[in-house]
Design a protein around this motif. Sequence first.
Motif, mmCIF file in Angstrom:
data_model
loop_
_atom_site.group_PDB
_atom_site.id
_atom_site.type_symbol
_atom_site.label_atom_id
_atom_site.label_comp_id
_atom_site.label_asym_id
_atom_site.label_seq_id
_atom_site.Cartn_x
_atom_site.Cartn_y
_atom_site.Cartn_z
ATOM 1 N N TYR A 192 0.825 -1.212 0.000
ATOM 2 C CA TYR A 192 0.000 0.000 0.000
ATOM 3 C C TYR A 192 0.859 1.261 0.000
ATOM 4 N N GLY A 193 0.268 2.337 -0.500
ATOM 5 C CA GLY A 193 0.883 3.644 -0.326
ATOM 6 C C GLY A 193 0.560 4.153 1.067
ATOM 7 N N VAL A 194 1.557 4.627 1.799
ATOM 8 C CA VAL A 194 1.353 5.015 3.196
ATOM 9 C C VAL A 194 1.971 6.386 3.453
ATOM 10 N N THR A 195 1.198 7.249 4.094
ATOM 11 C CA THR A 195 1.698 8.565 4.512
ATOM 12 C C THR A 195 1.411 8.744 5.992
ATOM 13 N N ILE A 196 2.435 9.152 6.741
ATOM 14 C CA ILE A 196 2.276 9.443 8.167
ATOM 15 C C ILE A 196 2.206 10.950 8.357
ATOM 16 N N PHE A 197 1.239 11.395 9.122
ATOM 17 C CA PHE A 197 1.101 12.809 9.468
ATOM 18 C C PHE A 197 1.522 12.975 10.926
ATOM 19 N N GLU A 198 2.616 13.700 11.146
ATOM 20 C CA GLU A 198 3.195 13.866 12.481
ATOM 21 C C GLU A 198 3.133 15.333 12.895
ATOM 22 N N ALA A 199 2.621 15.559 14.110
ATOM 23 C CA ALA A 199 2.445 16.932 14.582
ATOM 24 C C ALA A 199 3.772 17.623 14.878
ATOM 25 N N MET A 200 4.748 16.859 15.386
ATOM 26 C CA MET A 200 6.028 17.455 15.765
ATOM 27 C C MET A 200 6.992 17.493 14.570
ATOM 28 N N GLY A 201 8.133 18.095 14.797
ATOM 29 C CA GLY A 201 9.135 18.193 13.744
ATOM 30 C C GLY A 201 10.072 17.008 13.704
ATOM 31 N N ILE A 202 9.885 16.052 14.588
ATOM 32 C CA ILE A 202 10.707 14.847 14.624
ATOM 33 C C ILE A 202 9.805 13.631 14.778
ATOM 34 N N GLY A 203 10.305 12.471 14.356
ATOM 35 C CA GLY A 203 9.559 11.238 14.502
ATOM 36 C C GLY A 203 10.049 10.431 15.688
ATOM 37 N N GLY A 204 9.317 9.385 15.996
ATOM 38 C CA GLY A 204 9.722 8.511 17.088
ATOM 39 C C GLY A 204 8.781 8.526 18.269
ATOM 40 N N GLY A 205 7.869 9.510 18.321
ATOM 41 C CA GLY A 205 6.909 9.550 19.418
ATOM 42 C C GLY A 205 7.559 9.753 20.775
ATOM 43 N N MET A 206 6.986 9.131 21.799
ATOM 44 C CA MET A 206 7.482 9.309 23.153
ATOM 45 C C MET A 206 8.933 8.862 23.329
ATOM 46 N N PRO A 207 9.379 7.770 22.709
ATOM 47 C CA PRO A 207 10.802 7.419 22.841
ATOM 48 C C PRO A 207 11.723 8.538 22.385
ATOM 49 N N ALA A 208 11.276 9.317 21.390
ATOM 50 C CA ALA A 208 12.123 10.376 20.843
ATOM 51 C C ALA A 208 12.179 11.609 21.724
ATOM 52 N N VAL A 209 11.108 11.858 22.472
ATOM 53 C CA VAL A 209 11.056 13.105 23.232
ATOM 54 C C VAL A 209 11.031 12.907 24.738
ATOM 55 N N ALA A 210 10.916 11.664 25.215
ATOM 56 C CA ALA A 210 10.778 11.468 26.662
ATOM 57 C C ALA A 210 11.708 10.417 27.242
ATOM 58 N N ILE A 211 12.293 9.559 26.440
ATOM 59 C CA ILE A 211 13.239 8.586 26.985
ATOM 60 C C ILE A 211 14.641 9.179 26.879
ATOM 61 N N PRO A 212 15.333 9.338 27.988
ATOM 62 C CA PRO A 212 16.621 10.033 27.993
ATOM 63 C C PRO A 212 17.675 9.362 27.110
ATOM 64 N N ASP A 213 18.625 10.171 26.655
ATOM 65 C CA ASP A 213 19.698 9.680 25.792
ATOM 66 C C ASP A 213 20.521 8.592 26.465
ATOM 67 N N PHE A 214 20.616 8.608 27.790
ATOM 68 C CA PHE A 214 21.448 7.586 28.438
ATOM 69 C C PHE A 214 20.822 6.196 28.335
ATOM 70 N N ARG A 215 19.544 6.142 27.975
ATOM 71 C CA ARG A 215 18.892 4.856 27.700
ATOM 72 C C ARG A 215 18.688 4.647 26.205
ATOM 73 N N LEU A 216 18.371 5.709 25.484
ATOM 74 C CA LEU A 216 18.071 5.595 24.057
ATOM 75 C C LEU A 216 18.566 6.836 23.314
ATOM 76 N N PRO A 217 19.769 6.778 22.746
ATOM 77 C CA PRO A 217 20.310 7.933 22.023
ATOM 78 C C PRO A 217 19.450 8.321 20.818
ATOM 79 N N ARG A 218 19.402 9.611 20.550
ATOM 80 C CA ARG A 218 18.586 10.119 19.452
ATOM 81 C C ARG A 218 19.022 9.530 18.104
ATOM 82 N N GLU A 219 20.321 9.337 17.917
ATOM 83 C CA GLU A 219 20.783 8.839 16.625
ATOM 84 C C GLU A 219 20.295 7.425 16.331
#
Length: 557
Positions: A192-219
């Motif tokens: 299928y053709g798939v498009t995701i609409f994301e409100a923020m300027g980055i992807g990843g959801g809560m892991p991207a904005v709430a799980i600290p780098d010492f557990r999950l680095p952004r890269e």
Amino acid sequence: MLEILTRITQGKGRDSDIETLLSIAKTVKECSLCGLGQTCPNPVLTTLNYFRDEYDAHIKEKKCPAAVCDALMISPCQHTCPVGINVPKYVAHIAAGEYLQAVETIRERNPFPAICGRICHHPCEGRCRRGELEESVAIRALKRFAADWYFEHVDELPEPEPFPRTRNQKVAIIGAGPCGLSCAYFLAQAGYGVTIFEAMGIGGGMPAVAIPDFRLPREVINSEIDYIVKRGVEIKYNTPLDTKFTIEHLQANGYDAVFIAAGAQKSQVIGIPGESEALAGFHYGLRFLHDAKLGKKVKVGRRVAIIGGGNVALDASRTALRLGAEEVNVYYRRSREEMPVTEVEFDEAVSEGVNVHFLVGPTRITSDEGKVTGLQCIRMKLGEPDDSGRRRPVPVPESEFFAEADTVIAAVGQAADLSFLPPDSALERSRWERLVVDSNSLSTNVAGVFAGGDFVFGAGMIIDAIAGGRRGALAIDKYLRGDRSRVQMYDTRQPGIKEAEKPITEEEGTWEAAFRPEMPMLPIEDRKRSFSETELGLSEEKAGYEAKRCLRCDLET
């Protein structure tokens, strides 16, 4: 009754079996004239009363939560994994030095091997039969090893290509978190053709904005998302749904189905006197972690008090230490047994100097001239279980005490934010302000609209969100094909089909106790001064050794 129960454990249960069992058991109990006849139905009646969900799992999902019904599973670890990863297969690939094949096997069910290799709560390890001998196989650590190898050698490997587009329909996904990205990945895989609409300027959801780098680095998150995009998923960032851009607009623009996976990004209010974001020194856990993760200036005092006992609470406690707090105290109203965090997370927090106080319930946040001064608390004891199955905390009379603090962080849970839906939206909501969906197909009351993950079921573990995304993809595929049958997310052993085996050597035919290697860690003093990743990963030698500890339960006949 025995015939019905046996059939259920073999994956041949019917929807009518539960009522039939109840009818037979009650009839036998009420009509028997001897003690044996009057008591023999009790186990059936008791388990139906207290473990009805396990009967439903066996019959409807062909799932054995205890992973003991051999006819329903290939191996206990795969069966326990919410997404059903073929764990023995990818572990065997690692043992053979076939790291690319290991990653490909993981991605058959989970597009986030590097992320889950770091933060998954690994229920599979709890069912690993090697643990009955000495220690379970370090499945999560092996997943990380294979994923890290892939991204370290990605420039030497063939460039990922988009999945072939074989279907004319296209699907819109709301939210680029683990659930939404997983749904998009498996729909793209289905053509299928798939498009995701994301409100923020980055992807990843809560892991991207709430799980600290010492557990999950952004890269690490960026690498996983980049791979998904290369497989043909389009992501439109800074594109929130609101009253001017709605689900109806998406449907009018040619999207044949919509999957809402907006996550649970709103902190729950504690509901005690003195709770106010206007206070200097008071934070909600998600906002605190969000600001720290994105590099915003976050000020903490010398003494920090954290209310809660989940992942957010412990992540906030360890983050506060790294931001300069001298003393961090976590106050949790239940005991360690009810604390919804893994041993690894708890042990790491304690080793870094976090103090955890069990059976303590804050009753008031105190302040002076607009600044936090501490917590008024009361000691608790555990009473009867509540709806979650955990024992309900009950206040102990005359046990109040005061805990001094200049920073208080509330981390007692998360909730979905439905504010992006118009007030007149046709989507049905529950009294808990969640969308009402069919538990099997995740379909809403509006045709073509589906929803899943934390947005529907509340904050959970990342692997459950990924499983929700895959279920959503399977359900949408069935919907667009006109197939109204149940979604099936289970694998069963096929008689007569067995993986080719080489002859067992004398060394392999003997068993000696072999314990899992310890995960290399960043020294504690270095941890407190930076947000560098604390777990360093297994070496190739240790990963190979650990993979060979697998008993290959999937090859049993």
